[in-house]
Design an enzyme around this catalytic site. Structure first.
Site, PDB file in Angstrom:
ATOM      1  N   ASP A 179       0.823  -1.212   0.000  1.00 39.61           N
ATOM      2  CA  ASP A 179       0.000   0.000   0.000  1.00 39.61           C
ATOM      3  C   ASP A 179       0.858   1.264   0.000  1.00 39.61           C
ATOM      4  OD1 ASP A 179      -2.016  -1.835   0.372  1.00 39.61           O
ATOM      5  OD2 ASP A 179      -2.794  -0.935   2.211  1.00 39.61           O
ATOM      6  N   HIS A 205       3.702  -2.035   3.313  1.00 42.39           N
ATOM      7  CA  HIS A 205       3.637  -0.667   2.790  1.00 42.39           C
ATOM      8  C   HIS A 205       4.944  -0.326   2.094  1.00 42.39           C
ATOM      9  CE1 HIS A 205       0.452  -0.698   5.775  1.00 42.39           C
ATOM     10  NE2 HIS A 205      -0.096   0.300   5.114  1.00 42.39           N
TER      11      HIS A 205
END
Ligand SMILES: [Zn+2]
Length: 203
Positions: A27, A173
């Site tokens: 992400d 992430h």
């Protein structure tokens, strides 16, 4: 996540399968260095993954986004400005999501049907609208918490490995904040999962 998945059964928390397959997701990119580091590692292992991109980062770093596409990874929508669903009106949430969709479509024809809400926070009305529009709302089976500064890389790895099961959707992430824990955990997770007989797939 078990309680959340009962509360929000229409969102996707895992892929139902008995096959030893897991889904790596990243992400908040694309950004220089960190996203490129992930792409290099995935390329080495010939793994395909899914990137939930922030539209504004695609705008700022189009070449890195093009590389994600060229290397045949999956793309998901993570809104244009990483908006918090609980603090955002339906109209604003939808338009920010559409703005991200347009940014993606500057680089490839087909829109993505995958959406992940920033912070995992989304109002019922927002989720309902996106589902009606044909999006699959992807949550997670395992959140690595790689972004938590107080979490040690070793603890990040440990909490991730012990939760792996067939069909797991794992959140990392590709952000500056998460880089330290992610860069430690991801390669060791890949080695571990391969040894355990898992394969990796795109959503
Ligand atoms: Zn995010």
């Amino acid at each position: 996540m078990r309680i959340l998945s009962y509360l929000f059964p229409r969102y996707t928390w895992q892929r139902l399968t008995k096959d030893k397959v897991i889904y790596l997701t990243f992400d908040d990119g694309p950004i220089p260095d960190v996203t490129e580091w992930v792409l290099d590692l995935l390329q080495q292992h010939q793994i395909k993954a899914t990137f939930f991109c922030i539209g504004d980062n695609i705008r700022k770093h189009p070449m890195i986004f093009k590389r994600i596409l060229a290397e045949d990874h999956q793309i998901g929508n993570h809104t244009f400005n990483h908006v918090k669903g609980w603090q955002t009106s339906l109209e604003e949430y939808i338009s920010n999501t559409e703005q991200c969709q347009q940014e993606i479509q500057k680089h490839r024809q087909e829109p993505t049907s995958l959406f992940r809400p920033p912070y995992g926070k989304i109002k019922k009305s927002q989720g309902k609208y996106l589902l009606q529009q044909g999006f699959e709302v992807i949550m997670w089976t395992i959140i690595t918490k790689d972004y938590q500064a107080a979490l040690s890389p070793q603890a990040c790895l440990k909490r991730t490995l012990k939760r792996i099961k067939p069909g797991s959707i794992i959140v990392f992430h590709d952000s500056q904040k998460a880089a330290k824990n992610m860069k430690y955990t991801l390669p060791l997770l890949i080695d571990y999962a391969k040894k355990e007989g898992y394969t990796f797939a795109r959503l």
